[in-house]
Structure formats: structure tokens, C-alpha cells
Design a protein around this motif. Structure first.
Motif, PDB file in Angstrom:
ATOM      1  N   UNK A  94       0.823  -1.203   0.000  1.00 52.00           N
ATOM      2  CA  UNK A  94       0.000   0.000   0.000  1.00 52.00           C
ATOM      3  C   UNK A  94       0.860   1.256   0.000  1.00 52.00           C
ATOM      4  N   UNK A  95       0.411   2.253  -0.767  1.00 53.69           N
ATOM      5  CA  UNK A  95       0.967   3.600  -0.648  1.00 53.69           C
ATOM      6  C   UNK A  95       0.078   4.461   0.227  1.00 53.69           C
ATOM      7  N   UNK A  96      -1.194   4.050   0.362  1.00 56.03           N
ATOM      8  CA  UNK A  96      -2.186   4.878   1.053  1.00 56.03           C
ATOM      9  C   UNK A  96      -3.383   3.996   1.371  1.00 56.03           C
ATOM     10  N   UNK A  97      -3.775   3.930   2.649  1.00 56.38           N
ATOM     11  CA  UNK A  97      -4.938   3.129   3.040  1.00 56.38           C
ATOM     12  C   UNK A  97      -6.261   3.749   2.601  1.00 56.38           C
ATOM     13  N   UNK A  98      -6.255   5.071   2.329  1.00 54.04           N
ATOM     14  CA  UNK A  98      -7.490   5.725   1.923  1.00 54.04           C
ATOM     15  C   UNK A  98      -8.411   6.064   3.075  1.00 54.04           C
ATOM     16  N   UNK A  99      -7.869   6.103   4.291  1.00 55.48           N
ATOM     17  CA  UNK A  99      -8.670   6.477   5.463  1.00 55.48           C
ATOM     18  C   UNK A  99      -7.851   7.439   6.325  1.00 55.48           C
ATOM     19  N   UNK A 100      -8.506   8.397   6.976  1.00 55.82           N
ATOM     20  CA  UNK A 100      -7.777   9.314   7.863  1.00 55.82           C
ATOM     21  C   UNK A 100      -7.051   8.550   8.958  1.00 55.82           C
ATOM     22  N   UNK A 101      -5.811   8.918   9.183  1.00 55.91           N
ATOM     23  CA  UNK A 101      -5.022   8.268  10.218  1.00 55.91           C
ATOM     24  C   UNK A 101      -4.411   6.952   9.819  1.00 55.91           C
ATOM     25  N   UNK A 102      -4.614   6.547   8.573  1.00 56.44           N
ATOM     26  CA  UNK A 102      -4.064   5.276   8.120  1.00 56.44           C
ATOM     27  C   UNK A 102      -2.649   5.407   7.588  1.00 56.44           C
ATOM     28  N   UNK A 103      -2.146   4.302   7.056  1.00 53.55           N
ATOM     29  CA  UNK A 103      -0.832   4.268   6.422  1.00 53.55           C
ATOM     30  C   UNK A 103      -0.837   5.214   5.234  1.00 53.55           C
ATOM     31  N   UNK A 104       0.228   5.993   5.104  1.00 48.31           N
ATOM     32  CA  UNK A 104       0.238   7.053   4.098  1.00 48.31           C
ATOM     33  C   UNK A 104       1.531   7.005   3.303  1.00 48.31           C
ATOM     34  N   UNK A 105       1.616   7.795   2.236  1.00 48.79           N
ATOM     35  CA  UNK A 105       2.689   7.731   1.268  1.00 48.79           C
ATOM     36  C   UNK A 105       4.060   7.949   1.879  1.00 48.79           C
ATOM     37  N   UNK A 106       4.199   8.889   2.790  1.00 50.48           N
ATOM     38  CA  UNK A 106       5.524   9.155   3.352  1.00 50.48           C
ATOM     39  C   UNK A 106       6.062   7.928   4.076  1.00 50.48           C
ATOM     40  N   UNK A 107       5.164   7.198   4.771  1.00 48.25           N
ATOM     41  CA  UNK A 107       5.591   5.972   5.436  1.00 48.25           C
ATOM     42  C   UNK A 107       5.857   4.861   4.427  1.00 48.25           C
ATOM     43  N   UNK A 108       5.059   4.804   3.373  1.00 51.25           N
ATOM     44  CA  UNK A 108       5.253   3.779   2.347  1.00 51.25           C
ATOM     45  C   UNK A 108       6.616   3.921   1.681  1.00 51.25           C
TER      46      UNK A 108
END
Length: 391
Positions: A222-236
Motif C-alpha cells: 500500500x501507498x495509502x490506506x485511503x482512510x484518515x489516520x491510516x498508512x500514508x505515502x511518506x511511510x510507504x
């Protein structure tokens, strides 16, 4: 960037494997296995895509443990499954294509009723999609599942697969550990990104140690979970850097969305809520009718819709990357190659036309007939297909 732009339809190396072209049939759960075993219908599904011209087709989804299935019919890595899997790989090879097995554990996305086991997650929590409370994974569970991936890799070799794709996306188990929204653990698997990424890295390392360089290893991240507070691009991006440094993978396929919390985020286009409701048993059917517009949200479609985020991962790592999301024609494939991606993955367009790659070879200006209605998603438990095509 000074390297010549590769021809997407020419042979290419993926780890130790040479594919006849750079187009991969992405993993889409076929809904055609039975009693966790291969069926003739499943073989025919992948033979059709192999004959249609892809470089590699991906069998989805092959669970590494009984409690890791999203449906009780899904393939498990057992001795009983091997003859059918060998028959499948032989048939695909007979059409000149390679074949990968997607391996993973569904975690909180698993079906606890069908599996007769609680859905595992980083923490105990109620999820409507899981129809109940998840079970917090213990250290024994984690070790069992890591070794389950290694076992799947070894069996994939025995079954004749050319590659395995490790599922690190969509809030399946490894992805749920990555997500700060889902993972609230206080041990070495929770808190910091390094801790949350520990399970994904342990799984990838276990598979590499198990298979060496006998088959290719990719992962869907994943690059982005698509939910607020989820895994996001910077972490990916950071996780991709770690996976690259670990040397466990031959390529990384970039994806997005959460099967647990926001499933339509990956599938841009229409959200066929009525069709979803009609395909589901009660009480899920009633739940979709009541809250479907919040759970099954609609996102506008555009070609190469994951490219914008994927570019940032591409700029951060040197390892081969597979571009997924809205790849429908030769122009999009060429754009991916020009942007530095080594492979492209296609799903819905090939469900609509399994021979699309052969047609593009013959006529590069060929356009896909897929209209991104997403009604194919509603057919997954009765045999995934484009519902607009007469069978």
C-alpha cells in the motif's frame, strides 16, 4: 534516467525469471477454487489470460494459514492442493506465459465464520467487515504466519510457479500492522514505523531465505490506506527503502486502499452498491443497503490513477517497480516505462478482454472496452468475470 526506455512488449527479467513481456495480470480473487483446491475452471481462467498475451498471470489468493482466508473456498498450501497447482502452472506454461502465486494472510479481512476461527489483527477490535471482534495476534501467531509464508514459497517452487507475490496491502494482516489507525500495539510490532513494518520485513526475509533465487519474489505494498489516520505515502516510501535494503524482493507492486475500511479507494470508477447488496447474504446485504454509501464510496476514474503517488516511490528507490491502477492501453504502458517503471499490472481491463495484449501487439492503438463500472467485483464469489460480456 539516461537508460533507454524499454519496450513493454519485449522480454524482460524479473529476478531469475524471464517474462515474454512486461505486462502482468494482477491478482484478482477468482472465486473459482473449491474446498481450498484448484478446479478446472480456475485453470481455464488463467489459461485464458496466458493465451491472451500477458507476460505473467497471478493466482489469487493463496492463504498461508486456514484462518487467513477471506472465503472458505480459497486455496491453502497443503499437500492435497499440489496436484491441482501443478496442473495449473503446466497449463499456463503451455501458453508461453509465466505464473505467480499471491501469498498472504487476510488478518482482519478474513472470514471468521467460514474459517471457523477468529480474524487476526494487531489488536482486538470490532469491525463490521469482519462481522465481529478480531483477535489480537500473539507472538506465536506471528511466528506461525511468518513461517507459513516461507512454507508457501517452498511449495510454490514444488508446484511449478515462477514467482510469488507477498500481500502487504489492503489492510490484510501485514498491512494492518503497518497502519497506525489499526495497529495500537505496545510491543515491538507497534508504535514506531520501524516496529509496524517489522512483520512485513520478517515475512519477506523468511520467503527469501526459503526460496533463494529459484523463483522471483514480489510484494504488493500500500501507498495509502485511503482512510484518515491510516498508512500514508511518506511511510510507504520509507518501508519501500527498507525492503530494498533488505534485499528480499525482486520487485514491488504499488497499490492503495483498505478492504477492511475503504475498499473502493483502489477501484476508481463506479460503486455498484445495489449489485454488491444483491450478491451478499444477510445480514451483510442489509448492512450494505443501510450504510453502503459510506463504506462503498465512489472515486472518479482516470487512466494511471496511481502514477502520481507511485512517482514518489520511484524517485526514492532503485529496485524494480510494477505500476498498477488504470493501465488500459499501449499509451499508458509506454508512459509507465518512460517514468522508470519496469512492469505494469492490469486487472479489470483484462477481465473485460483477456486477449487485450495480443490485440495491442497487432494494433498498438487498440483501446480497452472496460468502462470501470466495477460490477466485476460483485461477481467474485461466483466466478470473477466482466458481467457485461455474455458467457
Amino acid at each position: 534516467m539516461d537508460d533507454p526506455i524499454p519496450d513493454v512488449l519485449a522480454p524482460a527479467k524479473l529476478g531469475p525469471v524471464t517474462l515474454r513481456n512486461r505486462v502482468i495480470k494482477a491478482a484478482t480473487y477468482e472465486g473459482l477454487s473449491k474446498n481450498s483446491l484448484v478446479t478446472d475452471e480456475l485453470i481455464e481462467f488463467h489459461v485464458r489470460h496466458a493465451a491472451g498475451g500477458v507476460g505473467m498471470t497471478t493466482v489469487a489468493y493463496c492463504a498461508v494459514a486456514p484462518d487467513g482466508r477471506t472465503h472458505r473456498k480459497q486455496i491453502l498450501w497443503t499437500d492435497e492442493a499440489l496436484p491441482g497447482l501443478r496442473k495449473l502452472t503446466d497449463a499456463v506454461h503451455g501458453e508461453g506465459a509465466a505464473v505467480a502465486a499471491q501469498i498472504g494472510h487476510a488478518g482482519p479481512v478474513a472470514d471468521p465464520k467460514g474459517n471457523r476461527a477468529p480474524a487476526l489483527a494487531p489488536n482486538r477490535r470490532f469491525y463490521a467487515a469482519a462481522t465481529g471482534f478480531t483477535k489480537a495476534a500473539t507472538q506465536d501467531d506471528i511466528e506461525r504466519i511468518v513461517q507459513g509464508h516461507a512454507h508457501a514459497g517452498r511449495m510454490a517452487i514444488e508446484a511449478g510457479f515462477d514467482a510469488v507475490e507477498i500481500h502487504l496491502g489492503h489492510n490484510y494482516l501485514a498491512s494492518s500492522f503497518l497502519s497506525p489507525k489499526i495497529n495500537r500495539r505496545k510491543d515491538e510490532y507497534g508504535g514506531s514505523l520501524e516496529n509496524r513494518a517489522r512483520l512485513s520485513r520478517e515475512i519477506a526475509r523468511a520467503v527469501r531465505d526459503a526460496v533463494g533465487d529459484r523463483i522471483a519474489i514480489t510484494a504488493k505494498l500500500n501507498m495509502d490506506d485511503g482512510v484518515p489516520g491510516g498508512f500514508w505515502l511518506d511511510e510507504a516510501i520509507q518501508v519501500a527503502k527498507w525492503l530494498e535494503a533488505d534485499g528480499s524482493l525482486d520487485a514491488l507492486e504499488l497499490t492503495a486502499g483498505s478492504s477492511l475500511l475503504n475498499p473502493m479507494y483502489l477501484f476508481k470508477g463506479d460503486a455498484p452498491r445495489r449489485d454488491f447488496a444483491a450478491a451478499m447474504p444477510q445480514p451483510v446485504r442489509l448492512g450494505i443497503k443501510l450504510v453502503g454509501r459510506w463504506f462503498l464510496r465512489e472515486y472518479p476514474y482516470e487512466d494511471l490513477y496511481l502514477l502520481k503517488d507511485a512517482r514518489q516511490v520511484r524517485a526514492a528507490v532503485k529496485m524494480p517497480l510494477i505500476l498498477l491502477g488504470g493501465v488500459t492501453d499501449k499509451q499508458g504502458m509506454d508512459t509507465a516505462m518512460a517514468e522508470g517503471f519496469q512492469f505494469v499490472a492490469m486487472a479489470r481491463a483484462l477481465l473485460r478482454e483477456s486477449d487485450l495484449i495480443n490485440r495491442i501487439k497487432d494494433e498498438p492503438d487498440t483501446e480497452s472496452l472496460c468502462i470501470h463500472c466495477n460490477k466485476c467485483m460483485t461477481a467474485i464469489y461466483g466466478g470473477t468475470r466482466c458481467v457485461l460480456v455474455e458467457s
